[in-house]
Write an enzyme that holds these catalytic residues in place. Structure first.
Site, PDB file in Angstrom:
ATOM      1  N   GLY A  69       0.809  -1.214   0.000  1.00 20.88           N
ATOM      2  CA  GLY A  69       0.000   0.000   0.000  1.00 20.88           C
ATOM      3  C   GLY A  69       0.846   1.270   0.000  1.00 20.88           C
ATOM      4  O   GLY A  69       0.530   2.232  -0.710  1.00 20.88           O
ATOM      5  N   ASN A 149      -8.305   3.740   8.213  1.00 18.02           N
ATOM      6  CA  ASN A 149      -7.746   2.619   8.967  1.00 18.02           C
ATOM      7  C   ASN A 149      -7.963   2.718  10.472  1.00 18.02           C
ATOM      8  O   ASN A 149      -7.892   1.717  11.172  1.00 18.02           O
ATOM      9  CB  ASN A 149      -6.251   2.476   8.676  1.00 18.02           C
ATOM     10  CG  ASN A 149      -5.516   3.790   8.702  1.00 18.02           C
ATOM     11  OD1 ASN A 149      -5.878   4.731   7.987  1.00 18.02           O
ATOM     12  ND2 ASN A 149      -4.501   3.887   9.524  1.00 18.02           N
ATOM     13  N   CYS A 325       1.431   1.479  12.232  1.00 20.89           N
ATOM     14  CA  CYS A 325       2.730   2.083  11.930  1.00 20.89           C
ATOM     15  C   CYS A 325       3.011   3.239  12.865  1.00 20.89           C
ATOM     16  O   CYS A 325       4.113   3.714  12.970  1.00 20.89           O
ATOM     17  CB  CYS A 325       2.781   2.565  10.478  1.00 20.89           C
ATOM     18  SG  CYS A 325       1.369   2.127   9.522  1.00 20.89           S
TER      19      CYS A 325
HETATM   20  N1  PLP Z   1      -2.979   2.912   3.559  1.00 15.89           N
HETATM   21  C1  PLP Z   1      -3.752   2.512   4.586  1.00 15.89           C
HETATM   22  C2  PLP Z   1      -5.138   3.058   4.713  1.00 15.89           C
HETATM   23  C3  PLP Z   1      -3.282   1.578   5.504  1.00 15.89           C
HETATM   24  O1  PLP Z   1      -4.066   1.181   6.517  1.00 15.89           O
HETATM   25  C4  PLP Z   1      -1.963   1.071   5.345  1.00 15.89           C
HETATM   26  C5  PLP Z   1      -1.403   0.125   6.328  1.00 15.89           C
HETATM   27  O2  PLP Z   1      -1.741   0.141   7.487  1.00 15.89           O
HETATM   28  C6  PLP Z   1      -1.200   1.517   4.234  1.00 15.89           C
HETATM   29  C7  PLP Z   1      -1.738   2.445   3.382  1.00 15.89           C
HETATM   30  C8  PLP Z   1       0.179   0.993   3.993  1.00 15.89           C
HETATM   31  O3  PLP Z   1       0.101  -0.309   3.463  1.00 15.89           O
HETATM   32  P1  PLP Z   1       1.357  -1.295   3.516  1.00 15.89           P
HETATM   33  O4  PLP Z   1       1.470  -1.774   4.925  1.00 15.89           O
HETATM   34  O5  PLP Z   1       1.024  -2.390   2.566  1.00 15.89           O
HETATM   35  O6  PLP Z   1       2.546  -0.508   3.070  1.00 15.89           O
END
Ligand code: PLP
Length: 376
Positions: A69, A149, A325
């Site tokens: 993502g 998220n 994160c």
């Molecule tokens: N976008 C959203 C809404 C997310 O929840 C996340 C991960 O928590 C990401 C982007 C990033 O995705 P990735 O962990 O695959 O880099």
């Protein structure tokens, strides 16, 4: 042990793992090689691309594999910015985006792009009128996430994309929390670019895709070989690409039953928690919109969200204070700030994210564990 942190990541599905193993073992070929091993790997990548495209209503040529993502968001924003670089440009997004979008916006801001933020209401919904007012003739791209998220709030993406298109502006959506959980057709929501990540829907980590509608101007992201139609170089992660496609297929085959199961579990959870104290507050879209079936953001006044996550962890229950994160940061989440949740309530907030793998017994155990902490 109860895993209730599915918005952070999900368990790899057995079908996905089974499908991946041959490409980690005897089928180890490089898809660019001309021999049999190479051809077999290339076929697997092509079939996975076709499968993903068919599930989201795209064509295979519109699916670009990425490392997840974060990369998809980076590529969408930087790729459009690079291709449209000129004086006095702006990028329109929302205040509740993931840091993969916000920090990429900060990066292009350093290169002269103005960043305009559409605010959200107390449930996390972007106001389409305000969003529309931010877009003008210098806007190169608008980007609003499909599902948040931390709150689970789902935006009316079709409406926002229409507003951008009416002014000739390209529209991107970070659909990382949405894809694989609820049926999605990119043509119906009318986006030009869309990000997805496999580990959020029981696929492997470190793999995702960017949907790029045919005709969308986008610069290459990684320079090197001719992989990903010459726009994202590097030998393909064959096993993970296969695993991602199988995980998505598995969800597609069970959408109806999984969505209603997760909705039922979330309803049970909310009912159980709301009986603990009349002051408990659920965040996200409760009335004006739609929330992802499994994401429950709850503020319990008087409790430390972080403390509660630790206590639950000691009882073998995995939850989160917010975005995974960012959960090491003690500052109040930008999303909770954006919905104007008072600081004390924001610090009393946890996110419980359920999946089709959870059970009613899990929910009862979570509620009684929280009850014990509240009573104490
Ligand atoms: N976008 C959203 C809404 C997310 O929840 C996340 C991960 O928590 C990401 C982007 C990033 O995705 P990735 O962990 O695959 O880099």
């Amino acid at each position: 042990m109860i895993y209730a942190d599915n918005a952070a990541t999900t368990r790899l599905s057995e079908k996905a793992l089974e499908g991946m193993l041959p490409y980690l073992c005897e089928g180890f070929g490089n898809p660019s090689s001309l021999h049999g091993w190479g051809r077999e790997a290339k076929k697997a990548v092509s079939e996975a691309r076709e499968l993903i495209a068919s599930i989201i209503g795209a064509t295979a040529e519109e699916i670009y594999f990425t490392s997840g993502g974060t990369e998809s968001d980076n590529w969408a924003i930087k790729g459009v910015f690079e291709s449209k670089k000129r004086e006095r440009v702006n990028f329109v997004t929302s205040t509740i985006e993931h840091h993969a979008v916000l920090n990429t916006a900060a990066m292009i801001a350093k290169q002269g792009c103005e960043i305009r933020f559409a605010g959200v209401n107390s449930e996390g919904c972007v106001n389409p009128i305000e969003f529309d007012s931010l877009i003008d003739g210098n806007t190169i791209l608008a980007s609003v996430m499909m599902a948040n998220n931390e709150l689970g709030t789902v935006q009316d993406i079709r409406c926002l994309a229409e507003k951008a298109h009416a002014k000739g502006v390209c529209f991107h959506s970070d659909a990382v929390q949405f894809v694989g959980h609820v049926p999605l057709n990119v043509k119906d929501v009318n986006v030009d670019l869309l990000s997805a990540s496999a580990h959020k829907f029981n696929g492997p980590k470190g793999i995702g895709f960017l949907y790029v509608k045919k005709g969308t101007e986008l610069s290459s992201f990684v320079q090197g070989g001719a992989q990903e139609f010459g726009l994202r170089a590097g030998t393909e992660n064959v096993a993970s690409i296969v695993g991602m496609s199988l995980a998505l297929q598995e969800h597609k085959d069970h959408f109806a039953e999984r969505v209603s199961r997760v909705e039922h579990l979330s309803w049970m959870l909310k009912r159980g928690l709301s009986e603990l104290s009349p002051q408990i507050k659920f965040n996200g879209s409760q009335e004006s919109g739609w929330t992802m079936p499994g994401i429950v953001s709850v503020s319990i006044p008087g409790l430390s969200g972080e403390g509660l996550v630790h206590v639950l962890d000691m009882k073998g229950i995995a939850t989160s204070t917010g975005a995974a994160c960012n959960s090491k940061a003690t500052i109040v989440s930008h999303v909770l700030q954006a919905i104007a949740l008072p600081n004390d309530l924001a610090k009393s907030t946890i996110r419980i994210s359920l999946s089709h793998e959870n059970t009613e017994a899990d929910v009862c155990a979570i509620v009684s564990a929280v009850r014990r902490v509240v009573c104490r």
